[in-house]
Scaffold this active site. Structure first.
Site, PDB file in Angstrom:
ATOM      1  CB  SER A  14       7.335   9.252   3.804  1.00 57.62           C
ATOM      2  OG  SER A  14       7.878   8.107   3.213  1.00 57.62           O
ATOM      3  NE  ARG A  42      -2.183   9.151   5.978  1.00 56.24           N
ATOM      4  CZ  ARG A  42      -1.221   8.231   6.124  1.00 56.24           C
ATOM      5  NH1 ARG A  42      -0.988   7.337   5.168  1.00 56.24           N
ATOM      6  NH2 ARG A  42      -0.499   8.191   7.208  1.00 56.24           N
ATOM      7  CG  HIS A  45       2.709   9.438   2.259  1.00 59.72           C
ATOM      8  ND1 HIS A  45       1.931   8.286   2.280  1.00 59.72           N
ATOM      9  CD2 HIS A  45       3.954   9.047   2.607  1.00 59.72           C
ATOM     10  CE1 HIS A  45       2.691   7.264   2.622  1.00 59.72           C
ATOM     11  NE2 HIS A  45       3.916   7.682   2.826  1.00 59.72           N
TER      12      HIS A  45
END
Lengths: 210, 210
Positions: A14, A42, A45
């Site tokens: 990812s 993040r 993500h």
């Protein structure tokens, strides 16, 4: 149906894909430093939203303040159980940090009713009376963020930092703009976007960077 | 600092602003029906992301299937505690529905380790063995969504509907594309976007429409 089933591989892959997309849509984009890179990636993500390249703002002292507080048994106060659910509590336990969402508690509901304020605001008033170092992680309630600023202005609240990413249409953007004007160490999402999932992801990024 | 402190007013005002923005950015946009309008607007309310006007897809039988299951004591299975946290459990209690996130349970971890699969997949295997009508609410794990489809293909799983909105870069979009090809009643978010917060918001929108 063939698909990757190994969680570590899924996460690693990812982040590779995220960097690939950044290279594509924003060639030459540079993160300020490694921790900011971890936080922003993040955030992406968690949301699949590349707007966070531009709207996530991290004050100069925010990362140091958060890390220092987390190393010194701070308590994390969230404004939703959802944000609390998303935070890596194993890491916080290992650090000896506490974490709580006061919003759903009985005493908070009573205080809110008594004063005609939101439960999110009442939760800040209750938190302010507790001992110890404090981090506020707010992904939902602009009223909580305003209350934090008000109480600190009045010197009724000590805190180390705010992850202030309320989402929404009434007060969210404005509350974050106000926070940006203070000297409170902050991480915010400019504009309407944000959320409990994002709030948790930001704290996790800090924890994973330590 | 002046700001609206009444939660009911904040919510009402938010939905007015959302409609105002839709009128502005998408003049003439028409929702298919009232429930779809409620679902999509609540998705936007939760994310401040107007992409959901285009990427939220609701199969023809989804709303009826969800409402019927919720009226008949179905169990909601989520793939994260975060999604579970966000769902209005008071409403589910009133309906006599159950709700659980099996992913974090000990037996799930054991089964996942034993089989070399994700805990999200193991949770689906365990859910399949339970009695009663089932709704899967997946905001995180494409592997859970694939597992639901696999087990149903093999007639090892009965379910009423899937809210399938995994977010992310590895398998999320693909898993939702696959779900769209099945005859399982579904609500999905096309592409990478989605999330636990969105999953909860969709179920709440259904609950508030009942």
């Amino acid at each position: 149906m063939q698909y990757i089933k190994n969680p570590m591989m899924i996460e690693e892959k990812s982040f590779e894909i995220i960097q690939g997309i950044i290279d594509e849509i924003r060639p030459g984009y540079e993160f300020k430093n490694e921790v900011e890179e971890k936080i922003i990636k993040r955030a992406i993500h968690t949301t699949a939203d590349f707007d966070y390249l531009d709207i996530l703002k991290i004050s100069d002292t925010a990362v140091n303040s958060l890390v220092d507080a987390l190393k010194n048994n701070a308590t994390i106060y969230t404004d939703t159980n959802m944000a609390l659910s998303g935070i890596n509590k194993k890491r916080l336990d290992d650090l000896g940090c506490k974490y709580k969402c006061l919003v759903a508690q009985e005493q908070t509901a009573s205080l809110a009713k008594e004063k005609g304020i939101t439960r999110s605001m009442a939760a800040v008033e209750i938190a302010a009376k507790e001992e110890g170092r404090k981090i506020f992680v707010l992904g939902n309630a602009p009223t909580a963020l305003y209350k934090v600023m008000e109480m600190r202005n009045l010197e009724k609240l000590n805190l180390d930092a705010v992850v202030g990413v309320p989402v929404g249409f009434v007060g969210a953007a404005e509350s974050k703009d106000e926070l940006e004007k203070t000297d409170i160490p902050f991480i915010i999402s400019k504009g309407r976007k944000g959320g409990s999932n994002l709030a948790a992801a930001i704290i996790n990024a800090i924890l994973y960077s330590m």
